[in-house]
Design a protein around this motif. Structure first.
Motif, PDB file in Angstrom:
ATOM      1  N   PRO A   1       0.802  -1.234   0.000  1.00 53.78           N
ATOM      2  CA  PRO A   1       0.000   0.000   0.000  1.00 53.78           C
ATOM      3  C   PRO A   1       0.833   1.283   0.000  1.00 53.78           C
ATOM      4  N   ASP A   2       2.057   1.222   0.526  1.00 54.83           N
ATOM      5  CA  ASP A   2       2.899   2.435   0.571  1.00 54.83           C
ATOM      6  C   ASP A   2       3.621   2.696  -0.745  1.00 54.83           C
ATOM      7  N   GLY A   3       3.340   1.883  -1.774  1.00 56.34           N
ATOM      8  CA  GLY A   3       3.947   2.085  -3.085  1.00 56.34           C
ATOM      9  C   GLY A   3       5.249   1.335  -3.303  1.00 56.34           C
ATOM     10  N   THR A   4       5.743   0.622  -2.295  1.00 57.76           N
ATOM     11  CA  THR A   4       6.970  -0.154  -2.444  1.00 57.76           C
ATOM     12  C   THR A   4       6.628  -1.576  -2.866  1.00 57.76           C
ATOM     13  N   THR A   5       7.645  -2.302  -3.257  1.00 49.82           N
ATOM     14  CA  THR A   5       7.480  -3.696  -3.655  1.00 49.82           C
ATOM     15  C   THR A   5       8.234  -4.581  -2.681  1.00 49.82           C
ATOM     16  N   ASP A   6       7.590  -5.623  -2.209  1.00 47.63           N
ATOM     17  CA  ASP A   6       8.229  -6.608  -1.347  1.00 47.63           C
ATOM     18  C   ASP A   6       8.484  -7.860  -2.181  1.00 47.63           C
ATOM     19  N   VAL A   7       9.424  -8.666  -1.727  1.00 51.01           N
ATOM     20  CA  VAL A   7       9.766  -9.911  -2.412  1.00 51.01           C
ATOM     21  C   VAL A   7       9.565 -11.054  -1.428  1.00 51.01           C
ATOM     22  N   ARG A   8       8.885 -12.091  -1.890  1.00 53.08           N
ATOM     23  CA  ARG A   8       8.641 -13.262  -1.052  1.00 53.08           C
ATOM     24  C   ARG A   8       8.938 -14.512  -1.851  1.00 53.08           C
ATOM     25  N   GLY A   9       9.151 -15.608  -1.151  1.00 50.74           N
ATOM     26  CA  GLY A   9       9.411 -16.875  -1.804  1.00 50.74           C
ATOM     27  C   GLY A   9      10.072 -17.838  -0.846  1.00 50.74           C
ATOM     28  N   PRO A  10      10.181 -19.102  -1.240  1.00 50.88           N
ATOM     29  CA  PRO A  10      10.691 -20.124  -0.328  1.00 50.88           C
ATOM     30  C   PRO A  10      12.123 -19.893   0.142  1.00 50.88           C
ATOM     31  N   ALA A  11      12.955 -19.257  -0.660  1.00 55.66           N
ATOM     32  CA  ALA A  11      14.359 -19.043  -0.278  1.00 55.66           C
ATOM     33  C   ALA A  11      14.626 -17.610   0.178  1.00 55.66           C
ATOM     34  N   VAL A  12      13.597 -16.775   0.226  1.00 59.62           N
ATOM     35  CA  VAL A  12      13.788 -15.370   0.591  1.00 59.62           C
ATOM     36  C   VAL A  12      13.980 -15.254   2.099  1.00 59.62           C
ATOM     37  N   GLN A  13      14.992 -14.496   2.485  1.00 51.76           N
ATOM     38  CA  GLN A  13      15.344 -14.271   3.883  1.00 51.76           C
ATOM     39  C   GLN A  13      15.301 -12.770   4.174  1.00 51.76           C
ATOM     40  N   GLY A  14      15.317 -12.409   5.439  1.00 52.53           N
ATOM     41  CA  GLY A  14      15.461 -11.018   5.847  1.00 52.53           C
ATOM     42  C   GLY A  14      14.155 -10.279   5.991  1.00 52.53           C
ATOM     43  N   ARG A  15      14.277  -9.050   6.504  1.00 57.73           N
ATOM     44  CA  ARG A  15      13.108  -8.191   6.719  1.00 57.73           C
ATOM     45  C   ARG A  15      12.726  -7.464   5.438  1.00 57.73           C
ATOM     46  N   ARG A  16      11.473  -6.998   5.417  1.00 58.23           N
ATOM     47  CA  ARG A  16      10.997  -6.214   4.284  1.00 58.23           C
ATOM     48  C   ARG A  16      11.928  -5.026   4.068  1.00 58.23           C
TER      49      ARG A  16
ATOM     50  N   MET B   1      21.575  -9.872  -2.515  1.00 55.57           N
ATOM     51  CA  MET B   1      20.580  -8.875  -2.123  1.00 55.57           C
ATOM     52  C   MET B   1      19.506  -8.750  -3.210  1.00 55.57           C
ATOM     53  N   LEU B   2      18.256  -8.856  -2.815  1.00 55.76           N
ATOM     54  CA  LEU B   2      17.175  -8.805  -3.792  1.00 55.76           C
ATOM     55  C   LEU B   2      16.879  -7.386  -4.259  1.00 55.76           C
ATOM     56  N   ALA B   3      17.338  -6.382  -3.541  1.00 56.72           N
ATOM     57  CA  ALA B   3      17.235  -5.004  -4.047  1.00 56.72           C
ATOM     58  C   ALA B   3      18.031  -4.869  -5.340  1.00 56.72           C
ATOM     59  N   ASP B   4      19.145  -5.588  -5.440  1.00 57.82           N
ATOM     60  CA  ASP B   4      19.933  -5.576  -6.677  1.00 57.82           C
ATOM     61  C   ASP B   4      19.147  -6.197  -7.821  1.00 57.82           C
ATOM     62  N   VAL B   5      18.392  -7.255  -7.520  1.00 59.38           N
ATOM     63  CA  VAL B   5      17.548  -7.904  -8.527  1.00 59.38           C
ATOM     64  C   VAL B   5      16.428  -6.951  -8.951  1.00 59.38           C
ATOM     65  N   LEU B   6      15.761  -6.327  -7.981  1.00 63.52           N
ATOM     66  CA  LEU B   6      14.655  -5.408  -8.298  1.00 63.52           C
ATOM     67  C   LEU B   6      15.135  -4.227  -9.130  1.00 63.52           C
ATOM     68  N   ALA B   7      16.382  -3.811  -8.934  1.00 59.31           N
ATOM     69  CA  ALA B   7      16.921  -2.675  -9.679  1.00 59.31           C
ATOM     70  C   ALA B   7      16.964  -2.946 -11.178  1.00 59.31           C
ATOM     71  N   LEU B   8      16.942  -4.205 -11.591  1.00 58.56           N
ATOM     72  CA  LEU B   8      16.926  -4.525 -13.021  1.00 58.56           C
ATOM     73  C   LEU B   8      15.675  -3.998 -13.712  1.00 58.56           C
ATOM     74  N   GLY B   9      14.589  -3.845 -12.951  1.00 58.03           N
ATOM     75  CA  GLY B   9      13.338  -3.373 -13.540  1.00 58.03           C
ATOM     76  C   GLY B   9      13.168  -1.865 -13.497  1.00 58.03           C
TER      77      GLY B   9
END
Length: 151
Positions: free
Chosen positions: A58-73, A100-108
């Motif tokens: 709702p705050d306009g950010t994107t979260d990542v989830r999945g079976p191997a995902v670790q860490g806080r939002r 780091m999944l922020a690095d992955v999200l940066a691709l988009g």
């Protein structure tokens, strides 16, 4: 979305760099608290694939989830975990590498559509560090390259 991790240049099956001898080194993708899809440290290459679900918040950010995902939002990551495989099949973890999944999200970022559920990200990782041991800590270039494959 799929995340495919392609590891190359593995450090070998034995390692004694932390003053403890490791005689049967393996690496795997950490799912929850457990290693999955273990690969011997002397393999030519290693490949792991895991699902990433992108969730618009709702705050306009994107979260990542999945079976191997670790860490806080906001700080999500995927671990590659290194350990010694015992004669009993037990795994004694001694190092981890963090993608780091922020690095992955940066691709988009800057693309017309961002990242979507049909996209596929390939992370290519040099699994041996500068001293010849199993790579650990945060994965960064030049040891890491990321590529987006549109679905």
């Amino acid at each position: 979305m799929l995340l495919e991790i392609r590891g190359h240049h593995l450090p070998g099956r034995t390692w004694a760099g932390d003053a403890v001898a490791h005689d049967d080194v393996h690496v795997g993708l950490q799912v929850g608290r457990e290693p999955a899809e273990l690969v011997p440290g002397d393999a030519d290459r290693a490949t792991w694939t895991t699902e990433l679900r992108l969730v618009d918040l709702p705050d306009g950010t994107t979260d990542v989830r999945g079976p191997a995902v670790q860490g806080r939002r906001g700080e999500r990551f995927v671990y590659l975990t290194w350990g010694d495989l015992g004669a009993d099949g037990g795994f004694a973890m001694f190092r981890r590498a963090k993608l780091m999944l922020a690095d992955v999200l940066a691709l988009g970022v800057g693309t017309d559509s961002g990242l979507g559920p049909d996209d596929h990200v390939v992370a290519t990782v040099d699994l041996t560090d500068e001293r010849g041991g199993p790579r650990c800590a945060r994965l960064e270039p030049p040891a890491l390259t990321l590529a987006l494959v549109r679905g």
